[in-house]
Every structure is written in C-alpha cells, then in structure tokens.
Design an enzyme around this catalytic site. Structure first.
Site, PDB file in Angstrom:
ATOM      1  N   LYS A  29       3.385  -9.690 -36.826  1.00 23.05           N
ATOM      2  CA  LYS A  29       3.625  -9.321 -35.437  1.00 23.05           C
ATOM      3  C   LYS A  29       4.988  -9.807 -34.983  1.00 23.05           C
ATOM      4  CE  LYS A  29      -0.210  -9.412 -33.075  1.00 23.05           C
ATOM      5  NZ  LYS A  29      -1.354 -10.157 -32.512  1.00 23.05           N
ATOM      6  N   ARG A  98       0.112 -15.259 -28.722  1.00 25.63           N
ATOM      7  CA  ARG A  98      -0.513 -14.322 -29.656  1.00 25.63           C
ATOM      8  C   ARG A  98      -0.371 -14.801 -31.089  1.00 25.63           C
ATOM      9  NH1 ARG A  98       2.764  -8.950 -28.537  1.00 25.63           N
ATOM     10  NH2 ARG A  98       0.896  -7.947 -29.393  1.00 25.63           N
ATOM     11  N   GLY A 107      -8.528  -8.468 -34.973  1.00 23.82           N
ATOM     12  CA  GLY A 107      -9.554  -9.175 -34.221  1.00 23.82           C
ATOM     13  C   GLY A 107      -9.865 -10.569 -34.739  1.00 23.82           C
ATOM     14  N   MET A 109      -7.785 -13.325 -35.209  1.00 28.47           N
ATOM     15  CA  MET A 109      -7.165 -14.476 -34.591  1.00 28.47           C
ATOM     16  C   MET A 109      -7.129 -14.234 -33.078  1.00 28.47           C
ATOM     17  SD  MET A 109      -6.527 -16.008 -37.457  1.00 28.47           S
ATOM     18  CE  MET A 109      -5.290 -17.226 -37.133  1.00 28.47           C
ATOM     19  N   ARG A 351       3.442  -1.996 -36.428  1.00 26.29           N
ATOM     20  CA  ARG A 351       3.312  -2.388 -37.834  1.00 26.29           C
ATOM     21  C   ARG A 351       3.058  -1.123 -38.631  1.00 26.29           C
ATOM     22  NH1 ARG A 351      -2.458  -5.068 -36.554  1.00 26.29           N
ATOM     23  NH2 ARG A 351      -3.342  -3.132 -35.816  1.00 26.29           N
ATOM     24  N   HIS A 467     -12.338  -2.144 -32.581  1.00 20.47           N
ATOM     25  CA  HIS A 467     -12.587  -3.138 -33.629  1.00 20.47           C
ATOM     26  C   HIS A 467     -13.371  -2.524 -34.784  1.00 20.47           C
ATOM     27  CE1 HIS A 467     -14.960  -6.393 -35.526  1.00 20.47           C
ATOM     28  NE2 HIS A 467     -13.814  -7.049 -35.437  1.00 20.47           N
ATOM     29  N   ARG A 590     -20.589   2.520 -77.783  1.00 19.51           N
ATOM     30  CA  ARG A 590     -21.635   1.570 -78.179  1.00 19.51           C
ATOM     31  C   ARG A 590     -22.671   2.318 -78.996  1.00 19.51           C
ATOM     32  NH1 ARG A 590     -20.679   0.799 -72.704  1.00 19.51           N
ATOM     33  NH2 ARG A 590     -19.970  -1.277 -72.104  1.00 19.51           N
ATOM     34  N   ARG A 645     -18.188   0.917 -81.998  1.00 18.44           N
ATOM     35  CA  ARG A 645     -18.548  -0.475 -82.232  1.00 18.44           C
ATOM     36  C   ARG A 645     -19.856  -0.539 -83.010  1.00 18.44           C
ATOM     37  NH1 ARG A 645     -19.685  -4.311 -77.240  1.00 18.44           N
ATOM     38  NH2 ARG A 645     -21.624  -3.145 -77.184  1.00 18.44           N
ATOM     39  N   GLU A 775     -13.455 -11.285 -78.691  1.00 22.54           N
ATOM     40  CA  GLU A 775     -14.303 -11.650 -77.555  1.00 22.54           C
ATOM     41  C   GLU A 775     -14.859 -13.058 -77.682  1.00 22.54           C
ATOM     42  OE1 GLU A 775     -17.613  -8.951 -77.346  1.00 22.54           O
ATOM     43  OE2 GLU A 775     -17.739  -8.785 -79.517  1.00 22.54           O
ATOM     44  N   SER A 794      -9.586  -5.000 -80.045  1.00 17.53           N
ATOM     45  CA  SER A 794      -9.965  -4.579 -78.706  1.00 17.53           C
ATOM     46  C   SER A 794     -10.548  -5.789 -78.006  1.00 17.53           C
ATOM     47  CB  SER A 794     -10.991  -3.442 -78.764  1.00 17.53           C
ATOM     48  OG  SER A 794     -11.384  -3.113 -77.463  1.00 17.53           O
ATOM     49  N   GLY A 796     -12.736  -7.755 -75.752  1.00 14.48           N
ATOM     50  CA  GLY A 796     -13.995  -7.620 -75.011  1.00 14.48           C
ATOM     51  C   GLY A 796     -13.987  -8.694 -73.956  1.00 14.48           C
ATOM     52  N   THR A 797     -13.409  -8.358 -72.805  1.00 14.87           N
ATOM     53  CA  THR A 797     -13.146  -9.433 -71.837  1.00 14.87           C
ATOM     54  C   THR A 797     -14.394  -9.886 -71.093  1.00 14.87           C
ATOM     55  OG1 THR A 797     -12.388  -7.761 -70.283  1.00 14.87           O
ATOM     56  CG2 THR A 797     -10.703  -8.939 -71.537  1.00 14.87           C
ATOM     57  N   ASN A 798     -15.491  -9.124 -71.171  1.00 15.69           N
ATOM     58  CA  ASN A 798     -16.728  -9.637 -70.565  1.00 15.69           C
ATOM     59  C   ASN A 798     -17.202 -10.866 -71.327  1.00 15.69           C
ATOM     60  OD1 ASN A 798     -16.645  -7.475 -68.873  1.00 15.69           O
ATOM     61  ND2 ASN A 798     -18.328  -6.365 -69.831  1.00 15.69           N
ATOM     62  N   ASP A 799     -17.338 -10.707 -72.657  1.00 13.24           N
ATOM     63  CA  ASP A 799     -17.769 -11.850 -73.462  1.00 13.24           C
ATOM     64  C   ASP A 799     -16.716 -12.943 -73.492  1.00 13.24           C
ATOM     65  OD1 ASP A 799     -20.399 -11.946 -74.642  1.00 13.24           O
ATOM     66  OD2 ASP A 799     -19.923  -9.978 -75.488  1.00 13.24           O
ATOM     67  N   CYS A 862     -11.609  -3.193 -73.821  1.00 14.86           N
ATOM     68  CA  CYS A 862     -12.779  -2.458 -73.345  1.00 14.86           C
ATOM     69  C   CYS A 862     -13.572  -3.449 -72.516  1.00 14.86           C
ATOM     70  CB  CYS A 862     -13.587  -1.907 -74.502  1.00 14.86           C
ATOM     71  SG  CYS A 862     -14.136  -3.167 -75.658  1.00 14.86           S
ATOM     72  N   TYR A 882      -3.557   0.170 -74.656  1.00 12.97           N
ATOM     73  CA  TYR A 882      -4.432   0.978 -73.813  1.00 12.97           C
ATOM     74  C   TYR A 882      -5.494   0.123 -73.124  1.00 12.97           C
ATOM     75  CZ  TYR A 882      -8.009   0.632 -77.460  1.00 12.97           C
ATOM     76  OH  TYR A 882      -8.924   0.155 -78.346  1.00 12.97           O
TER      77      TYR A 882
HETATM   78  P1  ADP Z   1      -4.371  -8.268 -31.526  1.00  9.13           P
HETATM   79  O1  ADP Z   1      -3.652  -8.727 -32.736  1.00  9.13           O
HETATM   80  O2  ADP Z   1      -5.810  -8.603 -31.519  1.00  9.13           O
HETATM   81  O3  ADP Z   1      -4.057  -6.846 -31.188  1.00  9.13           O
HETATM   82  P2  ADP Z   1      -2.431  -8.995 -29.588  1.00  9.13           P
HETATM   83  O4  ADP Z   1      -1.710 -10.289 -29.669  1.00  9.13           O
HETATM   84  O5  ADP Z   1      -1.678  -7.811 -30.051  1.00  9.13           O
HETATM   85  O6  ADP Z   1      -3.799  -9.155 -30.337  1.00  9.13           O
HETATM   86  O7  ADP Z   1      -2.836  -8.856 -28.072  1.00  9.13           O
HETATM   87  C1  ADP Z   1      -4.018  -8.335 -27.539  1.00  9.13           C
HETATM   88  C2  ADP Z   1      -3.703  -7.306 -26.488  1.00  9.13           C
HETATM   89  O8  ADP Z   1      -2.923  -7.856 -25.440  1.00  9.13           O
HETATM   90  C3  ADP Z   1      -2.923  -6.147 -27.051  1.00  9.13           C
HETATM   91  O9  ADP Z   1      -3.387  -4.955 -26.495  1.00  9.13           O
HETATM   92  C4  ADP Z   1      -1.529  -6.420 -26.586  1.00  9.13           C
HETATM   93  O10 ADP Z   1      -0.817  -5.229 -26.439  1.00  9.13           O
HETATM   94  C5  ADP Z   1      -1.739  -7.116 -25.258  1.00  9.13           C
HETATM   95  N1  ADP Z   1      -0.626  -8.026 -24.967  1.00  9.13           N
HETATM   96  C6  ADP Z   1      -0.185  -9.007 -25.767  1.00  9.13           C
HETATM   97  N2  ADP Z   1       0.882  -9.614 -25.231  1.00  9.13           N
HETATM   98  C7  ADP Z   1       1.143  -8.990 -24.082  1.00  9.13           C
HETATM   99  C8  ADP Z   1       2.146  -9.145 -23.081  1.00  9.13           C
HETATM  100  N3  ADP Z   1       3.107 -10.071 -23.181  1.00  9.13           N
HETATM  101  N4  ADP Z   1       2.113  -8.344 -22.010  1.00  9.13           N
HETATM  102  C9  ADP Z   1       1.140  -7.406 -21.912  1.00  9.13           C
HETATM  103  N5  ADP Z   1       0.175  -7.195 -22.802  1.00  9.13           N
HETATM  104  C10 ADP Z   1       0.171  -7.982 -23.896  1.00  9.13           C
HETATM  105 MG    MG Z   2     -19.262  -8.230 -76.306  1.00  8.39          MG
HETATM  106 MG    MG Z   3      -2.268  -6.200 -31.227  1.00  9.99          MG
END
Ligand code: ADP
Ligand code: MG
Ligand code: MG
Length: 910
Positions: A29, A98, A107, A109, A351, A467, A590, A645, A775, A794, A796-799, A862, A882
């Site tokens: 981020k 953030r 979701g 962190m 991202r 989410h 086999r 085999r 193996e 060959s 035989g990585t399981n054994d 194998c 192979y």
């Molecule tokens: P996540 O990784 O869970 O998306 P974010 O850090 O991106 O968490 O933030 C959660 C929400 O809050 C996102 O929708 C983001 O756009 C919003 N947000 C984060 N920082 C700001 C900010 N400075 N002003 C307005 N909205 C924000």
């Molecule tokens: Mg074997």
């Molecule tokens: Mg976000």
C-alpha cells in the site's frame, strides 16, 4: 572516548520518498501510494512507517530507538503541508492509520480512520466542514459526529479489542428508535447520542475513557497495526497463501479526505478490467455519502461505477483517465480505492489486482495483444494452480433447474453442498467429509476458517470487492456475493428466498461465474479448458477468449521449457488421455493393479506354491495377462518412452486382510467345511505379516526372494514391445527396479533381465533400458555406484520423503502435521511440495554423482511432486530431464516447466 558516529536507521518515509519497488520496506500500500504520488496523481499527503520498524517492534516488544522522533518530525511536516494540526480543536487535521504488508492480505490487518478527533476537535471539524456556508452547518454537524462515532468504533474494535457487535447493537438501537434502516437518516443529535453510548461501551471494556489526546490515539493505532501482524487470522491467511511469517507490516499515516460530507461526496472501488472474466471495461462499485470502509464491508448496497458518470461527470472522467494511466504504468490490471470529497477526486490505494484464474489467462493474452508485455511475461503471470482450477468441472448448461436468486459471480466455479450459517459448523461438517456452502449476510475476517472448509460461499450483501469476494477469489473458491433476494437469518439457521425456506443442512448449488443460486444439487460438466486439452475444442476457431488465451500461453510454455513432461499411467485409457494432455511418455507405469481383480487367485497360487513347479505354473499363467496389459499401453504411447516399474508393494497386500480371513476360516470350520486352502492362506498371511510394511519385504527385495517373479514381468514387457514393434509400431520400454538401496541389488536383477531381454528381443530392433528408482536415501548417497548399473534414475520422492524424514505418511499427516505447520517447522507438507533443503539435497547429490559416473544418465521424477508447481521449478533447476505426474496434472507441469525458464528473470508474481 572516540567520537562514535551513529547512523540513525530511517524508519519513516514521506510518500515523496518511496516508489513501487520498495514493497519489502514500505509494504504494497505504501509503495503504491508513493508511486501514485510520484506520478502526480491526487493522493492525500502522508507518510509510511517501514516494515523494519514493525519487525524491530515485534522482536523487542517496544518501539525502536528513534522511531518516535521520526514520526514526530514527519507529522510536523504533514501539519505544515496541510496547514492544520493533528486534532486541533479549531481546525483539526485528521489522519487514517493503515496497515500494509508486502503482499495484500484483504481484511487481515486493521485500519483506523479519523484519528485526531475528540470531544473538542469534533466541533472544529464541524466548523471546518461547513466553511463559510452557514446553511450547511446542520449537515456539517452530522458529518463531524458521524466521523467521531466511527473513530471510537474502529479504534475500540481494532486497537482495544472491544467486541464489534456492541457498537453494532448500539447503532441498530438508535436506528430502531428513529424507525429507520438507513444510517443516513440519523441526524447530528442522534449521532451525538451514539458517541456517548460508544464511549460507555469503550470504558466498560477497557476500564479507561476513550483517549482524548490525538498523539496518543496515533501511537496506539500504530502499535495496534504492528500487533495485528500476529493476529490469529493473519497468521492463518499467511499460511494459506504461503506468505512468509517474518515480513512484518508497514503502517501508513494518511491525511483524511471525506466521502461522507454529503451527496456530492462518496467513495468507491474499481478495477481496470473485470477481475472475474478478464473482459475489458470499467468495473467497480460506488457509494455516495459514505466513508471508505462502508463499500468494502458491503454495509449499504452500492451502485455500479458507471452511474458515477451521471452523479459527477468531472470526477468520473478524471477517474477513467487515471485508471488508463495506471494500467499503462503497471502494465497490468489494477484495482483502486478512491474517495470524492465535495466533487474533488482523491486516490487512496492502488495495486495490481487479484483476479480469477480465467481472468489471469485472458488478461495476460490481452496485454500481449496491446503490446504492453511479451509472451514470456504473459507466461510468468499465470500459474499452474490457476490452470488446475480451470480444469475443474462446472454446471451443465441445460440442467433445466430454475435459479432462485441471482447475485454477483464473485469467484467462479460450480459448488453444491449443504447450507451452513457459521464458520464453526462449516468446519465441523467438512471434517466429516460433507461438502458445505457457507451462507452469510456478509463475511468478515472471523469467517476465514469456515471459508476454507466450505465448498463455496454465498452472501446476500456486498459486491465484487466485498470481503467474501476478495478472499474467495484469492483461495480459488466458488463465491456468489450480494444475492440480495436472500433473507439470511443466522441465529435461526435459515434463509428465505422467494417465499421458500432453506434450513441448515438443505442442499444448494451456486455458480460463481453467473452468480446464479439454485436449490438442490445441479449436475456438473467438464470445463472448456479440459475440452480443449481433450482436443474437442479447436482453439483457432472458438470464440471462447479463455480457451484462446490458454492455448496461446501453453504453446509458448511448450516452446520455452527444457523439462519434458511424462505421465503416471497404468492403463491404456489413462495413457491415451495423458497423451492428449501433452504427455511425452510414461514416467511411471505401476504393475500392481495387474495383480488385482480376478487375478488375485493367481497371486494366491504364487504365494502358496509348495514346489518350484507350482510357482512356475502360477507365473506362467500371469505372463500372458501382463503381456496384454503392456501391449495396450505401448500402443497408446507409440514412439514414446514407457517406464514400467516392476512390482513394488509386499505380496500380502494382494491377499485378503488377516482378520477377515481368520473369521472366514473360523466360520467355515464351525460349519465343518473343508478349509484346507483357507488355512494355508491364513498361515501365509500370518507368516508374511510385517510390523513396518513400508520398510519390509517389497520392491527389489521381493524380486530377489521370489524366484521368477521379476523374470516373468521382464519377459512380459519385452514380448509386448516386440509384438507392438513387429506390428509396425514403436515401443520404447524402460524397466525400472523399485526400492534399490545398493548397486549389488540392481546388478543381480540386471544380469537375469538382460539374459531374458536378449533372448526375447532377438533381431526385432527393440531396445529395452534398465534403470532404477532412487527412493531410499542410501541409493541417493551411493548414486555414483548405482549409476554403473543403471541407464536411468527416476526419483521416487514420496518414499524418499518418507524415509528421508522418517515419516510414515499415513500416520503423520493426520496425527501431527497440523502442529508442525502451526509451529512453522515447515510451511507446507513435504509430501505436497518437495523439501528442497533435505530431500531435495538427496536429489541433487544423486543427480551430480550419477551423471559424473555415467554421462547421459537419464533423470526423471515420478510421484506427486512431479505435478506440484514449486517442485517442478526445483526439478528444473536441479537439471532433471523430465517430471512425471498424473494425467490431469500434465498441463500444469507443462506450464510450470515453461514458467521455470522465464521466472528466474521475471518479477514477483504473487
Ligand atoms: P484495507 O486494506 O482493508 O482496504 P485501507 O487501509 O485501504 O484498508 O482502508 C480502509 C478503507 O478506508 C478504504 O476504503 C480506504 O479507501 C479508506 N481510507 C483509508 N485512508 C483514508 C483516508 N486518509 N481518507 C479517506 N478514506 C480513507
Ligand atoms: Mg516408492
Ligand atoms: Mg484498501
């Protein structure tokens, strides 16, 4: 004392100091916020605290030296830039805190918005929002108190672990008193009251008042982000996604912009292409008058991004321009978060976006067409796990079952199962082998266990970016989100849809591509991609974008790879299918199953033979049957090598189990029947009983103990090869001796085999190679000697894994692997992905010493690792010739073998 020069560690970076390549240090981020800032895009000013600071904090339990001062310095600079001070009672600067790790963990962190608000600055914020416009002051008050209650709620929940429901209940209470479902109907007074209620909840759970000091809020929030790296669900997600545990998270401090300032404000998320199908176009959700987390959480129903054009044309056009720019810049699908504050657009995140397996292939193909990337890069951007997913079956087209609801196809695939409403129940039923569909109004990170256990996920709220949708796509799990015709009642364990009631345990089917929801079980059909591999779909003619993209990338993978790909197949049918899927031979045929079924009786005769003549008789009866098996396989694999085999498991595995036999004998004796034969069998089974069958009389040991057994098999192979070749075909048999630990074992078998081969082959031109499995660890360590007697190895990585670790696979996986994974002793089961340090080292040693002793020694693997993406990369790197895997993994191995060539130079693909 000599002057000591202390170079202070730099723990804080202004957005202007970072860039997208600093993900290790600034997290995804932070690095991308810096990148957008550098591109001149409208990013609210802020700074990033590095993952180094987080790691130092987690290692010692306190903030490293210098961090507090650096934060202070950057905060002051931010205050100067913004012309406001954090939490100033008259004109406050507010910030968000953030998290942001190297790899996006949706979701997982925590984020806290509106940091800097308190009983005094809330008034200043209202004044700031109303500006000169007195008429706006009512709305501004509402906005300020709404922001404050959000801070207490988020801060309470994520920083101080106050149970989130308590805040939800208090909010519901106020709405009910007001007679509304919509939070927008609450006015400033309602929200002021809510702030009081929230503060009481906060004090009750934490034993202290909500902190009024802005800097204390900031420091506690930063600390909470650091700590959340080790929260249970973050640990679980990392394990699922194989993200290393020691990366740490960065923390971004960003000046707030407000989407909840009225109808000309709002917040949204968008993708530059459809993350579900890869189709070109703009995809996203927008929510007016809301703060960021509302969209992601699916609190209110959003509108499609396209509608923003009517609401705010200027911002919409600017957004589209920025999205096009970001795609050109990142050369990939981007996802973004934005907020509009009174008609002014702000970029809050971007991202390279997660996508479905189908979209990954389609987009990679499109980007090649658009000249943004080349085919090597396209190959690098898809992976074997995605291809495997695309080979799953899906619902039949004409099943005739009417859907009961339509939601959003959030993550494709076809899933049927019993309805469950809680994560716990999903886990419980899945453990009993049931397939379940987790149904929720919306999911949150606490549902992760249930989502992992479920076959599919169905929610009644939230868009493609909720989410549930994001996490399911990441897991490759089928998901339909936002099916709002469903009325989900979790406490009552039921949902209703169109007047029908569906209880826990009822069957439903969901289609993650179309978003359709069905009651009952819908029949499934093979995927297009499998039809293409089967040769039933012509990639040049089809208008299926996915098939065309898969064909193009597979063709490039085949042209690029050095590793050959063979298959494990014991029947003509499997061999034929694998060949259609691109197998270049059989790496493991086999012979065990050839001793089962109605041939058991012959095996019994072999085991019970009292004289040489009786034994030879039994073997002579087996010979033509074996020969016929091999003829079929050699025909299917015409012109390609087939490694056969010799029999591997202990012979008693072909006899009835001891208990069953003992009971039969006892019952028959009771009845006074003639049980001589059964008694002899029982005695044999008792005699052959082993404490550790995996380490007992099996493989080459069996061949050396039972005269004529291997000889019969060798003869059957050679005769089959001659017959196929005489009929105009071309058979290339390779005879493989299992479980060899010493060269003497192999030599003994070879002397006898060569005699038979010479006699059978005559002048037919058939060439038969003799080699061994590697193996047993001793074989790997004496590979130089063994290579003298082997034309190929060959692995035989399981054994090799079983004996290398001393793990009995059947016992360990259920008994304690979960604990080993939990403790991080290994990140993934060594049976799933080869343990490169230990077992892999045995492979390396045997490869080097084997080739040194016999240049041109053919080397393959194998066993299940042959179809595992990470292991394929390892085998490429070690220099094997192979890999061999099950027919359905053959395309995956082809793709990964190609990726192994381009990925050593490519960028990070996660
Ligand atoms: P996540 O990784 O869970 O998306 P974010 O850090 O991106 O968490 O933030 C959660 C929400 O809050 C996102 O929708 C983001 O756009 C919003 N947000 C984060 N920082 C700001 C900010 N400075 N002003 C307005 N909205 C924000
Ligand atoms: Mg074997
Ligand atoms: Mg976000």
């Amino acid at each position: 004392m000599a002057a000591q020069q202390t170079v202070e560690h730099k723990y804080v970076y202004d957005f202007a100091e970072g860039n997208k390549d600093l993900k290790d240090l600034l997290g995804g981020k932070g690095a991308n916020l810096a990148e957008m800032n550098n591109l001149g895009l409208p990013v609210p000013p802020g700074f990033t605290i590095t993952t180094e600071a987080c790691k130092a904090y987690l290692a010692t339990g306190s903030e490293p030296d210098g961090l507090a001062d650096q934060i202070e310095a950057h905060l002051q600079a931010l205050e100067r830039t913004m012309g406001r001070r954090l939490g100033d009672p008259d004109d406050p600067l507010l910030v968000s805190v953030r998290s942001g790790a190297k790899f996006s963990m949706p979701g997982m962190m925590e984020t806290v918005l509106n940091v800097g608000l308190n009983d005094r600055s809330v008034v200043g914020l209202a004044r700031q929002a109303s500006g000169a416009d007195q008429a706006a002051s009512g709305g501004a008050d509402r906005f300020a108190w709404d922001s404050y209650r959000r801070l207490i709620q988020m801060f309470g929940k994520t920083v101080c672990e106050v149970p989130g429901e308590e805040f939800e209940h208090a909010l519901d209470e106020v709405k009910r008193a007001k007679g509304t479902h919509n939070d927008l109907d609450l006015d400033a007074d309602d929200l002021r009251g809510l702030v009081d209620a929230y503060k009481k909840i906060f004090a009750k759970h934490t034993g202290r008042e909500f902190p009024q000091e802005p800097r204390e809020q900031l420091d506690l929030a930063i600390r909470a982000v650091f700590d959340s790296w080790n929260a249970d669900r973050a640990v679980l997600y990392r394990r699922q996604e194989r993200i290393p545990a020691d990366l740490g998270t960065a923390v971004n401090v960003v000046s707030m912009v407000f989407g909840n300032l009225g109808p000309d404000s709002g917040t949204g998320v968008a993708f530059t292409r459809d993350p579900g199908s890869g189709a070109q176009g703009i995809y996203g959700d927008y929510l007016a008058n809301a703060q960021g987390e509302d969209v992601v959480a699916g609190i209110r129903n959003t509108v499609p991004l396209q509608q923003l054009e009517q609401l705010d044309k200027k911002s919409y056009d600017e957004l589209l321009g920025i999205m096009a720019r970001l795609e050109q810049h990142y050369k990939d699908l981007c996802d973004i978060e934005f907020t509009i504050e009174r008609g002014k657009l702000w970029m809050l995140q971007t991202r390279v976006g997660k996508r479905t397996a189908a979209a990954a292939f389609v987009i990679a193909g499109q980007l090649v067409d658009e000249g943004l990337i080349d085919l090597d890069e396209a190959l690098h951007r898809v992976n074997g796990a995605q291809l495997a997913q695309l080979m799953f079956p899906r619902f039949q087209f004409d099943h005739g079952i009417q859907p009961v609801a339509k939601g959003i196809g959030a993550s494709p695939g076809a899933a049927s199962g019993k309805v469950v409403f809680t994560s716990a129940r999903a886990v419980e039923l899945a453990a009993q082998g049931e397939s379940v569909i987790l149904v929720r109004r919306e999911t949150n990170p606490d549902d992760l266990n249930g989502m992992i256990a479920a076959q599919g996920i169905l929610t009644s709220r939230g868009g493609k970016t909720s989410h549930a949708a994001v996490v399911a796509r990441g897991m490759g799990k089928t998901c339909v989100s936002g099916a709002d015709e469903l009325d989900v009642n979790v406490p009552a364990k039921r949902f209703t849809v169109g007047g029908q009631v569906v209880d826990e345990g009822d069957l439903v089917s969901i289609d993650g591509t179309t978003g359709l929801v069905y009651l009952g079980e819908v029949p499934v059909m093979p995927s297009e991609v499998v039809q293409y591999f089967e040769g039933e779909l012509d990639p040049e003619r089809t208008d299926d974008a996915l098939v065309r993209a898969v064909h193009r990338i597979m063709t490039h993978a085949d042209a690029t790879r050095r590793l050959r790909v063979r298959t494990n197949a014991d029947t003509g049918a499997d061999a034929a299918r694998a060949r259609r899927f691109g197998a270049e031979g059989i790496g493991l045929c086999r012979t065990e199953h050839m001793f089962l079924g109605d041939r058991r009786e012959l095996v019994e005769r072999l085991i019970l033979a009292g004289t040489d003549a009786e034994r030879e008789d039994a073997l002579a009866a087996l010979l033509p049957l074996q020969r016929a098996d091999f003829i079929e396989i050699f025909r299917e694999m015409d012109g390609l090598p087939v490694t056969v085999r010799l029999i591997d498991p202990p012979l008693h595995e072909f006899l009835p189990p001891l208990e069953q036999l003992a009971v039969n004998v006892a019952v028959a004796q009771e009845r006074g029947e003639d049980v001589a034969k059964e008694e002899a069998l029982l005695a044999a089974v008792r005699r052959m009983h082993e404490e550790n069958p995996m380490l007992g009389l099996r493989g080459v040991r069996l061949g050396l103990v039972i005269p004529g057994l291997f000889a019969m098999q060798v003869r059957a192979i050679a005769e089959a090869a001659v017959e196929v070749t005489r009929a105009g075909g071309s058979a290339c048999p390779e005879i493989m001796v299992p479980l060899v630990g010493a060269v003497q074992e192999l030599e003994t078998v070879r002397v006898e085999a060569e005699k038979i081969i010479a006699e059978v082959v005559g002048d037919s031109g058939v060439e038969v190679l003799i080699g061994t499995m590697i193996e047993v660890p001793r074989a790997a360590l004496t590979a130089g000697q063994i290579a003298e007697a082997a034309e190929f190895f060959s692995f035989g990585t399981n054994d090799l894994t079983q004996m290398g670790w001393g793990f009995s696979r059947d016992d360990v996986e259920g008994a304690f692997f979960w604990r080993y994974l939990e403790l991080g002793i290994f990140g993934i089961s060594p049976f799933e992905s080869i343990d490169t340090d230990g077992v892999g080292r045995l492979v390396r040693i045997a490869t080097e010493e084997g080739r040194a002793a016999r240049p041109g020694l053919k080397l393959g693997v194998c066993g299940e690792h042959g179809g595992d993406p990470d292991s394929v990369h390892f085998f490429h790197e070690v220099g094997l010739d192979y890999v061999s895997c099950s027919p359905f993994r053959v395309p995956v191995a082809r793709l990964e073998a190609g990726r192994a060539v381009v990925s050593s130079t490519g960028s990070d693909s996660r």
